[in-house]
Design a protein around this motif. Structure first.
Motif, PDB file in Angstrom:
ATOM      1  N   ARG A  52       0.712   2.786 -23.041  1.00 42.62           N
ATOM      2  CA  ARG A  52       1.301   4.062 -22.588  1.00 42.62           C
ATOM      3  C   ARG A  52       2.221   4.637 -23.661  1.00 42.62           C
ATOM      4  N   HIS A  53       2.989   3.738 -24.283  1.00 42.74           N
ATOM      5  CA  HIS A  53       3.903   4.197 -25.334  1.00 42.74           C
ATOM      6  C   HIS A  53       3.129   4.922 -26.440  1.00 42.74           C
ATOM      7  N   ARG A  54       1.884   4.478 -26.666  1.00 40.56           N
ATOM      8  CA  ARG A  54       1.043   5.081 -27.717  1.00 40.56           C
ATOM      9  C   ARG A  54       0.121   6.161 -27.160  1.00 40.56           C
ATOM     10  N   GLN A  55       0.281   6.485 -25.895  1.00 36.63           N
ATOM     11  CA  GLN A  55      -0.572   7.461 -25.225  1.00 36.63           C
ATOM     12  C   GLN A  55      -2.048   7.113 -25.400  1.00 36.63           C
ATOM     13  N   LEU A  56      -2.337   5.821 -25.340  1.00 34.10           N
ATOM     14  CA  LEU A  56      -3.724   5.367 -25.303  1.00 34.10           C
ATOM     15  C   LEU A  56      -4.169   5.391 -23.839  1.00 34.10           C
ATOM     16  N   ARG A  57      -5.444   5.635 -23.632  1.00 28.67           N
ATOM     17  CA  ARG A  57      -5.963   5.728 -22.262  1.00 28.67           C
ATOM     18  C   ARG A  57      -6.236   4.322 -21.716  1.00 28.67           C
TER      19      ARG A  57
END
Lengths: 445, 445
Positions: A52-57
């Motif tokens: 989430r911190h990396r805005q990965l799905r």
């Protein structure tokens, strides 16, 4: 990895150190991250937070494996590294169950998958598994920092029950994904307390119903590159920080049940005894001998004696035999030799013997063109990475049956593994991240 | 002992069957009556009920051993078998703590003590221990039924932690009573969960503070005759229902700690391993060999491997070695020989070895005049009881250091002991009660 000062969020050290306390036994310093236990759920929460911190799905699969996707940006978003993904892509994030094929998969090609596992053996080290997951996130950070935009999706995976420490079958998550184990058999696997995988998953909030082969997900993967701490001393001897795997030795696990009869240690005459400890001991030595003769490996590291009284002949000994060899015929000959001794000594002591294969992994030759491409990508960055065989099983070995796979190893100076003493130096960990970033840049560019 | 119909209260069968369900593991049919656990407290409650039913004076000692006294009736009460004891005698009944010397002890002489123990090894049989306690109560019933009045007190004992199954020291209750173990050392003994004897006693409502040598109680005992199921097949081979013990072989227990290093079962080269399982296995075989060479006994029935992963070399193996021999020098030579192999193999595998003697019981020769008197009393009743040596330790062996002791054995057709398969036939159990009653009649008459 050690750091005197508190590391900054988004760095390798921050990621690494945030995972370190999870599931660590304060008495031994070793890890007890067994799948679907509270420690494992903490590891999963850590993975989700990192994604989430990396805005990965986030898109966990239905076999309990975690996946975090760096999708290919849609037109006009290229270059927005770390940017917000379109709503259509984000909608699947964080939910369990089956995942619809991402609409971009066809356009941008199949994904470059990387990662490893977060579970541990009992009293395992900090690096075996987690180093590959942390390095995957850190490599994505490195790629984004330099403005890289993937032309193919990049997926970070954390496979479930890789060690088989709780349910006895190594690489269970990747075996289920690829259909290498029957889902009914998997659901019925029991841990040491008689809890089934199905019950453990259910208790952890994961539906065990839909586990099994996932062609949809496999179809979205173009290749898998797993970074892992080396579990021997080959890189240390070659003076190299990173290496490329050639293949995985065939290996298997056998459960041996020696059934005798409990008796009094003081009064039972030797001739009348049916002591299962005697053939067990002979089997331990036969296993070592078989491995010495063939330059292979045979190990018994887990044994229980029932009822386990200091002043009684035991009634049963249960042991687990792990055998690994450079090739299949050698392994087969070793197992035959060891079980022959176990059988003879059991007969001689009027002890019953049951030997059951619990798991078997045939020899894996990693994809040669992929390995060559890794070597070229590393060489282009001035990184020399020798090729190594390994006796350790990995999810990459299981996935190799369905897609091109490769592995990067990071130097482990003492060669010790599956132990709290397992270690990789800070500089070598950084070299591993740089190497993985180079590989992802090449494959997904 | 089996009975189709429900036995009547006051019979051997009733006593026996009322104890049978206590602490039995339904999965194995074996007993898990470990001292100061709920199962043990149930056994103690059973003892108290059996004593109360017979109006015996309950007087547990301060070491956790239970005692039920058939005091010598005061003048005018002789012959009132089973009658009510005077208030001054009954006042001590059922209370813990120290017990004032019974006023009659001086007049009527020291007591004839009998009994055995109620605790068990893990998955032990029903007879080892309880047969002696049940037979003691049943023998008293038989004596009373025939109107016998004791001229000396008769005491029934149930000694605590005879097996050493929980705290590792066999005959702990009789050792404490006779001063054969230091009370501080005893209080600090730990069970497998790290619970000390002191804490376990406290939790069970028994003050561990006053444990230790009890000269007052010893001074009240004239002799001790323990009935026990035979733990070998000697009586079966001699076609005799009961026998008389000659002596107890010297025996001891050593804890062996093999300390190596955990490592990966697949990748750790054999030459680099420090695998404690290898010297452990060699030690098991060396122990058997040493026993074979000397017609003695050496057994390892309890072993643990840490961390116990199927795919890892273990870091530590802990084992308990039990050695018994016909005489002290033979035992010493055996232990030297076994530990020499353990040391050599540990060195060869770069494994640390610690060997610690946990308990030792020197050779016991039971009191010959007492044994002769038993034989004569039995012969007078037409009972032929051959003499036997034994490799098993007993509270009678510990008490032998302080007072004349003897043992009666009851035939065990298969010779199996410390196992649910341990068995004595109904007729032999009855013969044991008859023999014990004959002995008590002779000694206390």
């Amino acid at each position: 990895m050690s750091a005197a000062a508190t590391p900054a969020p988004g760095t390798f050290a921050f990621l690494w150190e945030s995972l370190l306390p999870v599931g660590r036994d304060p008495r031994t310093g070793g890890y007890r991250r067994f799948s679907w236990t509270p420690a494992d759920l903490d590891c999963r929460a850590w993975f989700e937070a990192a994604a989430r911190h990396r805005q990965l799905r986030l898109d966990p699969d239905r076999n309990g494996n975690l996946w975090a996707w760096w999708d290919v940006p849609v037109a006009g978003e290229a270059g927005r590294a770390g940017g917000v993904f379109p709503p259509s892509r984000r909608s699947a994030g964080g939910s369990g169950g089956s995942s619809p094929r991402a609409s971009s998969a066809g356009e941008a090609g199949r994904a470059i998958a990387t990662g490893s596992h977060l579970d541990s053996v009992p009293d395992g080290g900090a690096y075996d598994g987690p180093l590959g997951v942390v390095s995957a996130f850190a490599a994505i950070d490195e790629l984004r920092a330099e403005g890289f935009t993937p032309a193919r999706p990049i997926a970070v995976a954390a496979f479930a029950e890789e060690e088989g420490a709780r349910f006895g079958v190594a690489c269970l998550g990747s075996r289920l994904l690829t259909g290498a184990i029957d889902p009914d058999r998997a659901r019925a696997l029991e841990d040491g307390d008689g809890i089934t995988l199905a019950a453990a998953m259910q208790a952890a909030g994961q539906d065990p119903g839909p586990i099994g082969r996932d062609e949809d997900l496999i179809g979205r993967l173009g290749c898998y590159v797993e970074l892992h701490i080396e579990q021997g001393r080959a890189l240390a001897d070659l003076d190299a920080a990173v290496g490329i795997a050639e293949g995985i030795w065939p290996h298997g696990r056998w459960r041996l049940d020696f059934a005798g009869q409990a008796d009094h240690a003081g009064t039972a005459a030797l001739a009348g005894r049916r002591d299962p400890m005697i053939p067990y001991a002979a089997t331990v030595l036969a296993a070592r001998q078989a491995a010495v003769e063939r330059g292979a490996r045979a190990t018994i590291g887990k044994v229980t004696a029932e009822p386990g009284a200091a002043n009684a002949v035991c009634s049963a000994v249960r042991a687990w035999l792990d055998v690994r060899a450079p090739d299949g015929p050698t392994l087969e000959a070793m197992v035959d030799q060891i079980l022959a001794v176990a059988g003879q000594e059991s007969d001689a002591n009027r002890v019953g013997l049951t030997a059951r294969q619990e798991s078997f992994s045939p020899e894996v030759e990693f994809d040669l063109p992929l390995a060559d491409r890794l070597a070229a990508a590393l060489a282009a960055r001035g990184i020399e990475a020798p090729s190594l065989p390994t006796g350790a099983g990995h999810d990459a070995g299981v996935l190799a049956a369905r897609l091109p796979t490769a592995m990067l190893f990071v130097r482990n100076p003492t060669g010790v593994s599956h132990s709290p003493a397992e270690h990789a130096g800070d500089a070598d960990c950084t070299a591993g991240v740089t190497a993985l970033a180079a590989v992802l840049r090449d494959l997904a560019g």
